[in-house]
Design an enzyme around this catalytic site. Structure first.
Site, PDB file in Angstrom:
ATOM      1  N   HIS A 253       1.163   5.425  -2.662  1.00 51.60           N
ATOM      2  CA  HIS A 253       0.458   6.012  -3.471  1.00 51.60           C
ATOM      3  C   HIS A 253       1.652   6.695  -4.162  1.00 51.60           C
ATOM      4  CE1 HIS A 253      -3.480   6.511  -1.293  1.00 51.60           C
ATOM      5  NE2 HIS A 253      -2.772   6.087  -0.189  1.00 51.60           N
TER       6      HIS A 253
ATOM      7  N   HIS B 159       0.675  -1.182   0.077  1.00 49.78           N
ATOM      8  CA  HIS B 159       0.013   0.055  -0.043  1.00 49.78           C
ATOM      9  C   HIS B 159       0.899   1.195   0.316  1.00 49.78           C
ATOM     10  CE1 HIS B 159      -3.774   2.115   1.332  1.00 49.78           C
ATOM     11  NE2 HIS B 159      -3.109   3.084   1.285  1.00 49.78           N
TER      12      HIS B 159
ATOM     13  N   HIS C 163      -9.554   1.789   0.989  1.00 54.72           N
ATOM     14  CA  HIS C 163      -9.028   2.783   2.386  1.00 54.72           C
ATOM     15  C   HIS C 163     -10.559   2.796   3.168  1.00 54.72           C
ATOM     16  CE1 HIS C 163      -6.029   4.186  -0.319  1.00 54.72           C
ATOM     17  NE2 HIS C 163      -5.549   5.043   0.406  1.00 54.72           N
TER      18      HIS C 163
ATOM     19  N   ASP D 299       2.647   3.773   3.344  1.00 57.47           N
ATOM     20  CA  ASP D 299       1.641   4.370   2.676  1.00 57.47           C
ATOM     21  C   ASP D 299       2.316   5.796   1.744  1.00 57.47           C
ATOM     22  OD1 ASP D 299      -0.773   5.444   2.019  1.00 57.47           O
ATOM     23  OD2 ASP D 299      -1.268   5.962   4.262  1.00 57.47           O
TER      24      ASP D 299
ATOM     25  N   GLN E 221      -9.490   9.047  -4.757  1.00 58.30           N
ATOM     26  CA  GLN E 221      -9.238   9.803  -3.578  1.00 58.30           C
ATOM     27  C   GLN E 221     -10.287  10.763  -3.131  1.00 58.30           C
ATOM     28  OE1 GLN E 221      -5.915  10.058  -1.414  1.00 58.30           O
ATOM     29  NE2 GLN E 221      -7.851  10.289  -0.327  1.00 58.30           N
TER      30      GLN E 221
ATOM     31  N   GLU F 140     -10.536   5.047   7.913  1.00 58.52           N
ATOM     32  CA  GLU F 140      -9.259   5.606   8.420  1.00 58.52           C
ATOM     33  C   GLU F 140      -9.606   6.940   9.194  1.00 58.52           C
ATOM     34  OE1 GLU F 140      -6.670   6.905   5.128  1.00 58.52           O
ATOM     35  OE2 GLU F 140      -4.755   7.108   6.614  1.00 58.52           O
TER      36      GLU F 140
HETATM   37  N1  LIG Z   1      -3.181   7.897   4.424  1.00 65.14           N
HETATM   38  C1  LIG Z   1      -3.692   8.335   3.278  1.00 65.14           C
HETATM   39  C2  LIG Z   1      -3.040   8.764   2.247  1.00 65.14           C
HETATM   40  C3  LIG Z   1      -3.432   9.179   1.203  1.00 65.14           C
HETATM   41  N2  LIG Z   1      -4.779   9.139   0.939  1.00 65.14           N
HETATM   42  C4  LIG Z   1      -5.734   8.590   2.154  1.00 65.14           C
HETATM   43  O1  LIG Z   1      -7.066   8.601   1.700  1.00 65.14           O
HETATM   44  N3  LIG Z   1      -5.040   8.360   3.111  1.00 65.14           N
END
Ligand SMILES: Nc1ccnc(=O)[nH]1
Length: 416
Positions: A58, A56, A211, A310, A153, A214
């Site tokens: 980005h 995980h 996601h 992350d 997102q 969170e």
């Molecule tokens: N921790 C995160 C990073 C990027 N986008 C998210 O929704 N959450």
């Protein structure tokens, strides 16, 4: 046929072996006294692990936090991160995303990672991030395995055509469908988004990685619905729940009922210890929550769970370098996974468990698999965790991706 033999190795979960024989890029044998080979490499008693797996990150966001005059956000909350990224992404190009993502991949690989699942933001009608990451997945496939999640997102319903854009990402070739139900504007929409994600997964035959929850709100229970959907459709092993921070705030009675359902469903969990320790608890005074789900209980109940990096210096989180040893170290502290039994299997949290979540079928230190492994500068798993050992070499298909010299820690101190 060329053969290579790695000798004097301490091999993870192969207590009776100390040699690895590689033939044509595959593990031919893992054992003792394996006979002659064209080339013999002495690992000098060091620990061999399967490569690290980051399930995980980005990659479309990495290093964006380094570009302005400010690293990180003012509030340190997820919501400010989402807002700042929404602003940033409007002007980026495919080439820019590729350049940043490639730098992130290289940084991750330099610490021993060879498998990465990245979420890719598709709340963008131009699909800039998805185009960039699809190109990289293909261009780099011999060196690193990339999986892409079609991830909204700015959420599926609040963003115009969000649902259609998620589907578009799957049509373009994403490996998994994503979502963010806790960010939808009302609970009903969050629930609808979970059901839509699952429908898309069945329709396109893809994995699911959400996601989910969170936040620190114990009322945020989208995980319950995700579990039910996966359970009724026998989709647990294809489904990953990322973050699930609020489950760390759930009371025991609810938590244990859910734990029973996670076991029945075979759901996978992904935890981001450093990012969520940073992002969560921001509305607490004291006691201040640490944003981490119930990893201890998951491990004790055989529920598949792993740790991830992350973010790397993006608009959500100002630190991170892709070194999963750092993530493991933080993770085992925040979750208190530090008894004798834990130390023996903790590396699963950044290797085998994440490989299972990603459904990697050619992964691990077993005969017949591609000869992919890493060598740590430590004599055993406990020492490796205690000293946070460096990865000295990363081998893919029997060839070195890199190899480096150990750092000399034994400095001569004259104290007397
Ligand atoms: N921790 C995160 C990073 C990027 N986008 C998210 O929704 N959450």
């Amino acid at each position: 046929m060329s053969t290579k033999k790695f000798i004097n190795a301490v091999i993870y979960k192969h207590d009776d072996a100390n040699e690895i024989l590689v033939e044509n890029g595959k593990f031919k044998a893992i054992g003792k006294d394996l006979g002659p080979a064209d080339e013999v490499i002495d690992l000098e008693g060091r620990l061999v692990l399967p490569p690290y797996v980051d399930p995980h990150i980005h990659l479309d966001y990495v290093y964006t936090g380094l570009e302005g005059d400010q690293t990180g956000s003012d509030s340190g909350t997820l919501f400010e991160g989402i807002e700042r990224w929404a602003e940033y992404k409007r002007t980026q190009t495919v080439e820019e995303v590729k350049e940043r993502a490639l730098r992130g991949i290289k940084e991750q690989m330099s610490y021993g990672t060879q498998y990465i699942r990245t979420h890719v933001d598709v709340t963008d009608p131009n699909m800039t991030g998805m185009k960039a990451l699809l190109e990289l997945r293909e261009e780099l496939k011999d060196k690193v395995t990339l999986q892409l999640v079609s991830f909204p997102q700015e959420s599926m319903y609040s963003y115009k055509n969000g649902l259609e854009l998620v589907e578009e990402g799957l049509k373009m070739g994403a490996d998994a469908v994503g979502g963010i139900p806790h960010s939808e504007i009302a609970r009903l929409y969050g629930e609808k988004s979970v059901q839509q994600m699952m429908e898309l997964a069945y329709k396109y035959n893809r994995m699911v990685d959400v996601h989910i929850d969170e936040n620190d709100d114990p009322q945020s229970r989208f995980l319950e619905l995700l579990t039910a959907e996966a359970y009724y459709n026998d989709y647990g092993k294809y489904t990953a729940a990322s973050h699930t921070c609020s489950f760390g705030s759930a009371d025991d009675s609810y938590a244990y009922r859910m734990i029973g359902n996670f076991i029945k469903t075979g759901l996978n969990f992904i935890v981001a210890p450093t990012e969520n320790a940073y992002l969560q608890g921001r509305y607490d005074t004291y006691p201040k929550r640490r944003g981490i789900t119930r990893v201890r209980e998951f491990v004790d109940h055989g529920i598949n769970v792993g740790f991830a990096q992350d973010s790397i210096a993006d608009l959500f989180y100002p630190a991170g370098n892709g070194n999963l040893m750092n993530i493991l170290d933080n993770g085992i502290h925040l979750t208190q996974l530090m008894n004798d039994e834990d130390f023996k299997r903790n590396f699963d949290l950044i290797t085998y468990n994440n490989a299972k979540t990603m459904m990697l079928d050619d992964y691990g230190l077993e005969e017949g698999n591609s000869a992919n492994f890493i060598v740590l500068d430590a004599p055993d798993v406990y020492e490796a965790q205690r000293i946070r050992a460096d990865v000295l070499a990363s081998v893919r298909n029997g060839e070195y991706l890199f190899k480096k010299k150990p750092v000399e820690y034994d400095v001569e101190l004259e104290l007397d």
